[in-house]
Write a protein that holds these residues in place. Structure first.
Motif, PDB file in Angstrom:
ATOM      1  N   ASP A   1      23.847  59.931  92.798  1.00  0.00           N
ATOM      2  CA  ASP A   1      23.987  60.991  93.794  1.00  0.00           C
ATOM      3  C   ASP A   1      25.186  61.883  93.465  1.00  0.00           C
ATOM      4  O   ASP A   1      25.080  63.117  93.429  1.00  0.00           O
ATOM      5  CB  ASP A   1      24.135  60.367  95.189  1.00  0.00           C
TER       6      ASP A   1
ATOM      7  N   ASN B   1      16.241  61.215  97.736  1.00  0.00           N
ATOM      8  CA  ASN B   1      16.961  60.248  96.893  1.00  0.00           C
ATOM      9  C   ASN B   1      16.064  59.024  96.764  1.00  0.00           C
ATOM     10  O   ASN B   1      15.944  58.249  97.704  1.00  0.00           O
ATOM     11  CB  ASN B   1      18.250  59.774  97.581  1.00  0.00           C
TER      12      ASN B   1
ATOM     13  N   GLY C   1      22.629  54.120  92.909  1.00  0.00           N
ATOM     14  CA  GLY C   1      22.308  55.323  93.683  1.00  0.00           C
ATOM     15  C   GLY C   1      23.565  56.140  93.958  1.00  0.00           C
ATOM     16  O   GLY C   1      23.531  57.370  93.961  1.00  0.00           O
ATOM     17  N   THR C   2      24.681  55.435  94.192  1.00  0.00           N
ATOM     18  CA  THR C   2      25.954  56.112  94.488  1.00  0.00           C
ATOM     19  C   THR C   2      26.342  57.018  93.316  1.00  0.00           C
ATOM     20  O   THR C   2      26.644  58.202  93.486  1.00  0.00           O
ATOM     21  CB  THR C   2      27.067  55.055  94.713  1.00  0.00           C
TER      22      THR C   2
ATOM     23  N   LYS D   1      23.901  59.358 100.720  1.00  0.00           N
ATOM     24  CA  LYS D   1      22.515  58.864 100.639  1.00  0.00           C
ATOM     25  C   LYS D   1      22.350  57.912  99.456  1.00  0.00           C
ATOM     26  O   LYS D   1      21.626  56.920  99.538  1.00  0.00           O
ATOM     27  CB  LYS D   1      21.529  60.030 100.531  1.00  0.00           C
ATOM     28  N   GLY D   2      23.050  58.217  98.380  1.00  0.00           N
ATOM     29  CA  GLY D   2      23.003  57.332  97.214  1.00  0.00           C
ATOM     30  C   GLY D   2      23.624  55.980  97.524  1.00  0.00           C
ATOM     31  O   GLY D   2      23.097  54.932  97.139  1.00  0.00           O
TER      32      GLY D   2
ATOM     33  N   SER E   1      19.557  67.003  92.722  1.00  0.00           N
ATOM     34  CA  SER E   1      20.306  68.030  93.450  1.00  0.00           C
ATOM     35  C   SER E   1      19.778  69.375  92.988  1.00  0.00           C
ATOM     36  O   SER E   1      19.557  69.585  91.797  1.00  0.00           O
ATOM     37  CB  SER E   1      21.800  67.973  93.117  1.00  0.00           C
TER      38      SER E   1
ATOM     39  N   VAL F   1      17.768  60.633  91.542  1.00  0.00           N
ATOM     40  CA  VAL F   1      18.336  61.519  92.560  1.00  0.00           C
ATOM     41  C   VAL F   1      18.389  62.964  92.053  1.00  0.00           C
ATOM     42  O   VAL F   1      18.896  63.210  90.957  1.00  0.00           O
ATOM     43  CB  VAL F   1      19.762  61.064  92.942  1.00  0.00           C
TER      44      VAL F   1
ATOM     45  N   SER G   1      24.500  63.908  90.267  1.00  0.00           N
ATOM     46  CA  SER G   1      23.517  64.997  90.379  1.00  0.00           C
ATOM     47  C   SER G   1      24.203  66.236  90.958  1.00  0.00           C
ATOM     48  O   SER G   1      23.992  67.356  90.481  1.00  0.00           O
ATOM     49  CB  SER G   1      22.287  64.589  91.194  1.00  0.00           C
ATOM     50  N   THR G   2      25.058  66.033  91.940  1.00  0.00           N
ATOM     51  CA  THR G   2      25.802  67.153  92.528  1.00  0.00           C
ATOM     52  C   THR G   2      26.763  67.743  91.491  1.00  0.00           C
ATOM     53  O   THR G   2      26.818  68.959  91.281  1.00  0.00           O
ATOM     54  CB  THR G   2      26.581  66.668  93.776  1.00  0.00           C
TER      55      THR G   2
END
Ligand code: AMP
Ligand code: MG
Length: 328
Positions: free
Chosen positions: A273, A189, A269-270, A163-164, A229, A227, A276-277
């Motif tokens: 994302d 996101n 964003g990549t 999504k990122g 998580s 973003v 965040s995880t």
């Protein structure tokens, strides 16, 4: 006087029509979630192109879609894919290295085992987990040009980063079409392009992990991805214990790092994302250390007691009714 009145009416009607027509939006379902794109432009083609770009990426990376390149890698174990897919997988490997393996796209067999992928949730036995752990490890991914190989028993899943990546691509498409103000939300996101049409910063809310209908706070941003998580986003409960979808690749179980959510604010964003995880897996102390050492992102952490921690670079832009600590 009459001329003046007509001129005033013209100005008013022009402002009215430009206000009405300059906001365009679309809502659609992709990547298993609701996506919402809002642009401040009259360029309908830009909006359509951005939506199509997200759908293209979904089709490329959805591991459940037999036409996708991730399905191809998982079934053939040695597959020729597009340069784009090979490049993103290469990027996930460097993000794994950067986070000492907390981010690992080879956790897919664990997501299957726990039923987070597919939806038949269950708590596996310790022996099932240790058996599956033998088929986990980003170090086993080999990339040679456009050929991606993984060992037998392995599989990959871009669910923690797709999504990122899609938000980066959508923002690029919008920018290339001349859009300079937009806000997109791909299932939470968020990616802000430029500023609000009035020139002020976008205000992005951060969901309260203990009550999804309220906010922990919000951040003011321009040209950033935001973003989050959190264990609250997807979980099941058995015998009073909550099991969530973010897996610690070292234990094979839901990450238990005393965090309830991690929000990353970054240009890409990549990166936001994946981080965040990963930071959710790593916990507060190791995450703060990573931020001090490498930087390139800001973060808001909510721990399992509800305490809020914000990295110094975003502290002035973070608004909350709650007390929060600043990480320096
Ligand atoms: P996110 O919601 O971005 O935190 O990503 C969670 C999704 O990423 C899960 O639904 C899995 O598909 C995948 N995932 C789970 N644990 C990990 C991990 N440790 N590293 C990379 N991807 C993961
Ligand atoms: Mg993620």
């Amino acid at each position: 006087m009459r001329k003046l009145l007509i001129a005033a009416l013209l100005v008013l009607s022009c402002c009215g029509c430009s206000l009405r027509s300059s906001e365009l939006s679309t809502t659609f379902f992709a990547m298993d979630t609701i996506m919402d794109l809002k642009i401040y432009s009259e360029n309908e083609e830009a909006l359509t192109n951005a939506e199509n770009e997200i759908k293209r990426i979904d089709a490329l990376f959805d591991r459940g879609n037999p036409e996708s390149e991730i399905f191809k890698i998982n079934s053939e174990k040695n597959a020729i894919v597009s340069e784009e897919t090979a490049a993103l997988i290469k990027n996930t490997v460097s993000l794994s290295e950067r986070t000492n393996g907390a981010f690992d796209i080879t956790t897919a067999p664990l997501s299957d085992l726990w039923g987070f992928y597919g939806g038949s949730f269950r708590v596996p036995s310790d022996s099932e987990i240790s058996k599956t752990l033998k088929n986990i490890g980003y170090g086993q991914i080999k990339i040679d040009g456009s050929t991606v190989s993984i060992p037998e028993g392995f599989s990959v899943d871009l669910g923690g980063i797709a999504k990122g990546y899609a938000s980066d691509r959508a923002v690029k498409v919008l920018r290339d079409c001349g859009v300079s103000s937009a806000i997109i939300s791909l299932g939470g996101n968020v990616h802000a392009l430029g500023s609000k049409p009035d020139g002020t910063a976008w205000n992005v809310g951060i969901t309260d992990p203990f009550d999804k209908s309220s906010l922990t706070g919000s951040v003011n941003v321009r040209d950033k991805a935001v973003v989050t998580s959190g264990g609250y986003q997807r979980y099941f409960e058995q015998d009073g214990v909550k099991y969530h979808h973010i897996i610690d690749p070292k234990t094979g179980k839901s990450a238990d790092s005393r965090l309830s959510s991690v929000t990353i604010i970054a240009d890409s964003g990549t990166t936001a994302d994946a981080l965040s995880t990963a930071l959710f897996v790593m916990g507060l102390d190791k995450s703060a250390e990573l931020w001090r050492q490498s930087g390139g992102f800001e973060a808001v952490f909510v721990d399992t007691n509800g305490s809020v921690y914000v990295t110094a670079g975003i502290a002035d832009s973070f608004k909350s009714e709650q007390k929060f600590s600043i990480i320096k």
